[in-house]
Design an enzyme around this catalytic site. Structure first.
Site, PDB file in Angstrom:
ATOM      1  N   ASP A 252       0.816  -1.209   0.000  1.00 60.20           N
ATOM      2  CA  ASP A 252       0.000   0.000   0.000  1.00 60.20           C
ATOM      3  C   ASP A 252       0.854   1.265   0.000  1.00 60.20           C
ATOM      4  O   ASP A 252       0.659   2.154  -0.842  1.00 60.20           O
ATOM      5  CB  ASP A 252      -0.923   0.019   1.219  1.00 60.20           C
ATOM      6  CG  ASP A 252      -1.998  -1.056   1.154  1.00 60.20           C
ATOM      7  OD1 ASP A 252      -1.816  -2.037   0.428  1.00 60.20           O
ATOM      8  OD2 ASP A 252      -3.022  -0.910   1.839  1.00 60.20           O
TER       9      ASP A 252
ATOM     10  N   ARG B  79      -0.982   6.321  17.326  1.00 65.08           N
ATOM     11  CA  ARG B  79      -1.124   7.326  16.271  1.00 65.08           C
ATOM     12  C   ARG B  79      -0.606   8.717  16.659  1.00 65.08           C
ATOM     13  O   ARG B  79      -0.024   9.418  15.821  1.00 65.08           O
ATOM     14  CB  ARG B  79      -2.586   7.413  15.804  1.00 65.08           C
ATOM     15  CG  ARG B  79      -3.138   6.134  15.163  1.00 65.08           C
ATOM     16  CD  ARG B  79      -2.103   5.283  14.548  1.00 65.08           C
ATOM     17  NE  ARG B  79      -2.612   4.152  13.779  1.00 65.08           N
ATOM     18  CZ  ARG B  79      -1.896   3.085  13.499  1.00 65.08           C
ATOM     19  NH1 ARG B  79      -0.651   2.984  13.954  1.00 65.08           N
ATOM     20  NH2 ARG B  79      -2.393   2.107  12.774  1.00 65.08           N
TER      21      ARG B  79
ATOM     22  N   ASP C 204      -8.174   5.723  11.949  1.00 65.38           N
ATOM     23  CA  ASP C 204      -6.789   6.182  11.924  1.00 65.38           C
ATOM     24  C   ASP C 204      -6.610   7.470  11.140  1.00 65.38           C
ATOM     25  O   ASP C 204      -5.776   8.312  11.489  1.00 65.38           O
ATOM     26  CB  ASP C 204      -5.873   5.098  11.352  1.00 65.38           C
ATOM     27  CG  ASP C 204      -5.525   4.045  12.396  1.00 65.38           C
ATOM     28  OD1 ASP C 204      -5.731   4.318  13.599  1.00 65.38           O
ATOM     29  OD2 ASP C 204      -5.064   2.961  12.014  1.00 65.38           O
TER      30      ASP C 204
ATOM     31  N   SER D   9      -6.366  -8.024   8.171  1.00 66.01           N
ATOM     32  CA  SER D   9      -5.702  -6.739   8.293  1.00 66.01           C
ATOM     33  C   SER D   9      -5.188  -6.645   9.724  1.00 66.01           C
ATOM     34  O   SER D   9      -5.965  -6.720  10.674  1.00 66.01           O
ATOM     35  CB  SER D   9      -6.694  -5.607   8.008  1.00 66.01           C
ATOM     36  OG  SER D   9      -6.114  -4.356   8.284  1.00 66.01           O
TER      37      SER D   9
END
Length: 405
Positions: A17, A97, A126, A181
């Site tokens: 990605d 994050r 996110d 994932s």
């Protein structure tokens, strides 16, 4: 399209990605890309990202070990609050994050970049967490979120784009890739997608990476003694450890004992419900032990007020407001309470359970055996005083009862 963007800092893993995003940014914005890869304890080698970025012609490459900062400045402060979202989620992805956002902004300043970019999709939390953090730290920064702009919305399209643009993909690794994932760091590993998209399906045993099943855990319990200073674990079984080492140790020992698995349907900030599975061995142990330490050392009303604030604090972290004034205000109040949270907690790990087996504090315990005893307290507590206490607290109830009568 350039939109005045000449240089972008990309949160880069080296996977499919973000490698596609790297090339897409160059082509779409005609800009230079700086890559940033962080080791926050995901358990995978991060250096290969350097070779991949170099192969794609990137000149400014940041590869950083942030494990200690992550544990010390983000995870530990959160656990002083006993934060848990919707009664179950220990916020493993959420708490990573703010640190990544902070470094993206710092690198943007260092390199003179105009924008930052991330690989979060337009459906998840996110994107919100990254961008709220970025704007809080650099109000005028431009943020590029390719998943909200491009049409490469399937794995097949990503693979085709990679092939068309000569982006190297490890096909052997891709073919053997987990169907889930996953996101991992020192605090947890998460799993979403595939059969988990049906909340009725039980997770398959082969999915779990960090822990044995409780059924397969040892038949003998494991005991640990956790030493606390100002609300943080500073030693395990008497051995002083850094914050990151504490978490690595508890993840290993907890996983060996089947501790830390969870299966949750949670409410995302963007509005949808999402089913995910999590392994959080260290966090599960830390939460139980910290509450045990507080039970001995915190004043009743301070402890109860902390419990009232906790859901609000947890929601702030989950929704991406780590850098907000309200989270910092609550953190200051929470940290003030932790000045007395000192001592040792003994826990017993047994087949997925974390059991408190003892707690002590030489300097800050509020437990007075002479008062609490069921034996003769030698006048330390006059039981007759309870009668007046009860009558005063019952006054409003008695008045209401007489009115009804």
């Amino acid at each position: 399209m350039s939109d005045g963007i000449n240089k972008v800092v990309l949160a880069y893993s080296g996977g499919l990605d973000t490698s596609v995003i790297l090339k897409w940014l160059e082509d779409t914005y005609n800009c230079e890309v700086v890559t940033f890869t962080a080791d926050i304890g995901q358990g995978e080698e991060v250096e290969p990202a350097r070779a991949k970025a170099e192969a794609m012609g990137i000149k400014e490459i940041y590869i950083e070990d942030l494990r200690e900062e992550f544990a010390r400045d983000y995870v530990f402060p959160m656990f002083r609050a006993n934060a848990i979202y919707e009664g179950e989620y220990l916020l493993g992805t959420s708490i990573a994050r703010p640190l990544i956002a902070k470094r993206l902004i710092e690198i943007a300043r260092e390199t003179g970049a105009d924008a930052i970019s991330h690989g979060a999709t337009g459906k998840g939390n996110d994107q919100v967490r990254f961008e709220l953090g970025a704007y809080a730290l650099m109000p005028d920064v431009k943020v590029i979120a390719p998943w909200r702009e491009w049409d490469l919305l399937s794995r097949e399209k990503l693979m085709n784009y990679a092939a068309e643009h000569g982006i190297e993909v490890d096909f052997a690794k891709q073919s053997g890739k987990s169907p889930y994932s996953m996101d991992a760091n020192l605090l947890h590993i998460s799993y979403e997608g595939d059969l988990l998209e049906d909340p009725w399906n039980e997770p398959e045993e082969e999915m779990w990476r960090w822990s044995v099943s409780p059924e397969a855990a040892p038949d003998e319990p494991t005991y640990l003694e956790l030493t606390y200073e100002k609300g943080d674990i500073v030693a395990i079984n008497g051995e002083a450890m850094s914050a990151a080492t504490v978490m690595e140790t508890l993840n290993r020992i907890g996983g060996e004992n089947g501790v830390g698995r969870d299966d949750i349907v949670e409410n995302r900030y963007v509005g949808m419900k999402s089913r995910g599975c999590y392994e959080t061995p260290a966090g599960t142990i830390m939460l139980k032990a910290h509450r045990a330490m507080e039970s001995l050392t915190l004043d009743r009303e301070a402890a109860h007020l902390k419990d009232e604030m906790m859901p609000r604090y947890a929601k702030m972290v989950y929704n991406g407001y780590w850098w907000s004034p309200e989270r910092e205000m609550l953190q200051a109040a929470i940290d003030q309470t932790q000045q007395v949270v000192n001592g040792v907690v003994r826990v017993k790990l047994y087949k997925g359970n974390v059991i408190v087996a003892g707690r002590k504090s030489e300097s800050d315990s509020l437990f007075d055996e002479s008062i609490a005893t069921f034996e003769d307290d030698a006048g330390a507590y006059d039981q007759k005083d309870a009668a007046g206490f009860i009558k005063l607290n019952a006054l409003r109830l008695r008045v209401a009862a007489k009115r009804r009568k």
